[in-house]
Design an enzyme around this catalytic site. Structure first.
Site, PDB file in Angstrom:
ATOM      1  N   GLU A   1      61.937  -9.649 -33.248  1.00 24.13           N
ATOM      2  CA  GLU A   1      63.097 -10.314 -32.643  1.00 24.13           C
ATOM      3  C   GLU A   1      62.665 -11.464 -31.744  1.00 24.13           C
ATOM      4  O   GLU A   1      61.527 -11.523 -31.265  1.00 24.13           O
ATOM      5  CB  GLU A   1      63.930  -9.288 -31.869  1.00 24.13           C
ATOM      6  CG  GLU A   1      64.480  -8.212 -32.786  1.00 24.13           C
ATOM      7  CD  GLU A   1      65.313  -7.174 -32.055  1.00 24.13           C
ATOM      8  OE1 GLU A   1      65.332  -7.168 -30.809  1.00 24.13           O
ATOM      9  OE2 GLU A   1      65.939  -6.358 -32.752  1.00 24.13           O
TER      10      GLU A   1
ATOM     11  N   GLU B   1      62.146  -5.670 -43.678  1.00 23.56           N
ATOM     12  CA  GLU B   1      62.027  -5.932 -45.121  1.00 23.56           C
ATOM     13  C   GLU B   1      61.516  -7.349 -45.356  1.00 23.56           C
ATOM     14  O   GLU B   1      60.670  -7.599 -46.231  1.00 23.56           O
ATOM     15  CB  GLU B   1      63.389  -5.775 -45.812  1.00 23.56           C
ATOM     16  CG  GLU B   1      63.969  -4.368 -45.745  1.00 23.56           C
ATOM     17  CD  GLU B   1      64.849  -4.130 -44.519  1.00 23.56           C
ATOM     18  OE1 GLU B   1      64.568  -4.688 -43.449  1.00 23.56           O
ATOM     19  OE2 GLU B   1      65.824  -3.363 -44.660  1.00 23.56           O
TER      20      GLU B   1
HETATM   21  N1  THU Z   1      66.917  -4.482 -39.015  1.00 26.96           N
HETATM   22  C1  THU Z   1      65.883  -4.453 -39.933  1.00 26.96           C
HETATM   23  O1  THU Z   1      64.760  -4.870 -39.628  1.00 26.96           O
HETATM   24  N2  THU Z   1      66.146  -3.955 -41.166  1.00 26.96           N
HETATM   25  C2  THU Z   1      67.319  -3.387 -41.544  1.00 26.96           C
HETATM   26  O2  THU Z   1      67.429  -2.937 -42.683  1.00 26.96           O
HETATM   27  C3  THU Z   1      68.437  -3.308 -40.590  1.00 26.96           C
HETATM   28  C4  THU Z   1      68.256  -4.047 -39.328  1.00 26.96           C
HETATM   29  C5  THU Z   1      66.622  -4.988 -37.674  1.00 26.96           C
HETATM   30  C6  THU Z   1      67.132  -6.365 -37.355  1.00 26.96           C
HETATM   31  C7  THU Z   1      67.186  -6.335 -35.844  1.00 26.96           C
HETATM   32  O3  THU Z   1      65.897  -6.654 -35.323  1.00 26.96           O
HETATM   33  C8  THU Z   1      67.478  -4.879 -35.529  1.00 26.96           C
HETATM   34  O4  THU Z   1      67.187  -4.145 -36.706  1.00 26.96           O
HETATM   35  C9  THU Z   1      68.909  -4.615 -35.099  1.00 26.96           C
HETATM   36  O5  THU Z   1      69.818  -5.168 -35.989  1.00 26.96           O
END
Ligand code: THU
Length: 129
Positions: A42, A53
């Site tokens: 993030e 992913e």
């Molecule tokens: N997130 C993922 O990395 N993969 C997913 O399949 C769902 C959401 C992450 C994005 C963000 O950093 C956090 O989860 C909250 O949305």
């Protein structure tokens, strides 16, 4: 399969999620048998963050491979977390429709699905002339 989930669980520890506090790990296997891992990263400019992913896909492409045979994703959530819309599109572009997707929780739940179930009727390069 369990080794792929183990790899997703391990890389989740490296997730950089100071804003959502929601750490996600992903591990994919290519047809050659190689495994690539990714975690969410993030950024304070929130839309700039990348999903687990997407990280695994980037690692795969950096190694010169471009097909996902199978992928596992894990997060600490009450139910197996479904991939976001953008990741569904990414998976559809790098995997066949019947590629196995395992969605898991750190608490031990898991759900098995496929790329086509996650994104039926996906737009792809075959639709462009
Ligand atoms: N997130 C993922 O990395 N993969 C997913 O399949 C769902 C959401 C992450 C994005 C963000 O950093 C956090 O989860 C909250 O949305």
């Amino acid at each position: 399969m369990s080794d792929l989930l183990d790899q997703a669980r391990a890389v989740r520890e490296n997730a950089h999620a100071p804003y959502s506090k929601f750490k996600v790990g992903a591990a994919l296997r290519t047809p050659s048998g190689k495994v690539f891992q990714g975690c969410n990263v993030e950024n304070v400019a929130y839309p700039e963050g990348t999903c687990a992913e997407a990280g695994a896909i980037a690692a795969m492409c950096a190694a010169g491979e471009y097909e996902i045979a199978e992928i596992a994703v894990i997060a600490d959530s009450p139910d197996p977390v479904p991939p976001c819309g953008g990741c569904r599109q990414k998976l559809a572009e790098f995997a066949k429709g019947d590629a196995k997707v395992t969605l898991a929780t750190t608490g031990g739940q898991s759900k098995v699905t496929t790329v086509a179930e996650l994104l039926p009727g996906a737009f792809g390069k075959d639709h462009m002339s």
